[in-house]
Design an enzyme around this catalytic site. Sequence first.
Site, short mmCIF file in Angstrom:
data_model
loop_
_atom_site.label_atom_id
_atom_site.label_comp_id
_atom_site.label_asym_id
_atom_site.label_seq_id
_atom_site.Cartn_x
_atom_site.Cartn_y
_atom_site.Cartn_z
N ASN A 187 0.83 -1.20 0.00
CA ASN A 187 0.00 0.00 0.00
C ASN A 187 0.87 1.26 0.00
O ASN A 187 1.03 1.91 -1.03
CB ASN A 187 -0.94 -0.05 1.22
CG ASN A 187 -2.01 1.00 1.19
OD1 ASN A 187 -1.88 2.02 0.53
ND2 ASN A 187 -3.09 0.76 1.91
N ASP A 188 1.51 1.57 1.14
CA ASP A 188 2.29 2.81 1.22
C ASP A 188 3.39 2.88 0.17
O ASP A 188 3.68 3.97 -0.35
CB ASP A 188 2.95 2.94 2.60
CG ASP A 188 1.92 3.05 3.71
OD1 ASP A 188 0.76 3.38 3.41
OD2 ASP A 188 2.28 2.78 4.87
N VAL A 189 4.01 1.73 -0.14
CA VAL A 189 5.19 1.78 -1.03
C VAL A 189 4.81 2.05 -2.48
O VAL A 189 5.68 2.21 -3.33
CB VAL A 189 6.04 0.48 -0.92
CG1 VAL A 189 6.55 0.28 0.49
CG2 VAL A 189 5.28 -0.74 -1.41
N ALA A 192 1.12 3.73 7.28
CA ALA A 192 1.04 5.18 7.47
C ALA A 192 -0.38 5.67 7.75
O ALA A 192 -0.58 6.82 8.11
CB ALA A 192 1.61 5.91 6.25
#
Length: 466
Positions: free
Chosen positions: A391-393, A432
């Site tokens: 997700n965040d990456v 995050a």
Amino acid sequence: MPGALAEILYLVAAVCFIIGLKRLSSPGTAVHGNRLSAVGMLMAMVVTLVDRGIVTYSVIAAGLVVGSALGLWMARAVKMTAMPQMVALLNGFGGGASLLVGGAEFLKSELIGQNLGLDTSITIQLSLLIGAVTLTGSIVAFAKLQELLPGRPITFPGLQVLNATIFLAIVALSIYQVATPESLLWPFYAVCALALLLGVLLVIPIGGADMPVVISLLNSYSGIAAAMTGFVIRNDVLIISGALVGSSGIILSQIMCRAMNRSLTNVLFGAFGGGGGAAVTSGKSAEGLTVRQVSAEDAAVQLGYARSVIVVPGYGLAVAQAQHLVRELADQIEKRGGEVKYAIHPVAGRMPGHMNVLLAEANVPYEKLFDMDAVNGEFDRADVALVIGANDVVNPAARTDSGSPIYGMPILNADHARSVIVLKRGMGSGFAGIENELFYNPRTAMLFGDAKASLGKLVTELKALA
Ligand code: NAP
């Protein structure tokens, strides 16, 4: 054993550590590097025990057998996802050992009325402080990751001031101890108790998901404590190995922070990252945007006819333990003439190298794993970016939304691919805790479900494709 021979063997052990560490930096040579370091450690331990004549040979042999059996059991029994907890515990043991050795040297000098000298007195105080902080800090880190303590940051008003006061008290007591000609017991016990308390108070306000950085930092502390202990007992190999652990731990913490675009201070004092749950803290909201869902059948057809697929693995893949199915899926795509590459973000997952280890477990060949810088240019030519539990990456907000907590973090360019298929259970946020506009991109299709179940369906559908 003659002293000169012991020194030479220590030097050989230190060389084994240094070459071993160098070889650990590449997956191809890592296993050899690990073995070489283990040989160095065995050599250092045996020489120390034989040279000092502290205990009998039978006790040395018994210690080796019990220690090796425990190590073997841990290596086999502990799951890959529980590795951070295990490392935390081992760091704690290292810190505890330095605390015990430093304390024993102090108490011994007290018992026989020996004057320690300024340098040894200072290094003893440092062994006590750093060793105790590492011990209790690592135990708290272990408890958080093992869910024995809540993973969220535990904090209260005035905590930072309390920590600073305790630290200053430790420094004052240590100076008093070192400066006083006769060794006093009460400052010794007070320093130990306060440092143990400080370890707990420093780690409880850190969110569970930030623990990998903290563990790497505690690992560094355990090395520094060991090096200090090496000065106390005048053991060169302990000084060298402690310095190696200390410096590599700091470097690793820095690498992780840089890849998350956060400062070490923010990780340690920012009370960031409860982990998981609904997306809440985004600078942008997803209001009015819709996601496009895809069925496993349609996704399989798309993958079956793709010439080039880039897999982006993330934390969810590790949670689902679906690494073997990813390999099977890649085999199926390749059988049909497609090319599959894996894009590895430096902080994908929850510990450094998490994805590399996970995919290696499923025997995915190393040469198919590409670091972010090497693969980012290739997304433009990829037919499908297959995002599995990441997700965040892959969150473009890191490039575009200056209000986002991840703004500035380098990301994988999954959104540059001709099409994107995302495998996740729902619209849950990542570490995050923010929205991801990639999921609302018209070129993105969401295949909802546990990654293991979804990958299983994709493999079955691909096998059934004519
Ligand atoms: P991530 O942003 O944490 O997202 C993981 C996603 O996986 C979640 O959105 C979740 O969505 C999904 N998921 C969870 N369980 C799943 C399952 N069983 N099947 C399918 N999907 C599942 O992960 P990431 O992209 O790998 O990023 C890592 C994050 O951790 C970064 O923010 C990084 O800064 C941080 N971090 C990494 C390290 C490190 O050393 N690697 C250290 C500290 C912090 P659903 O709930 O909707 O399924």
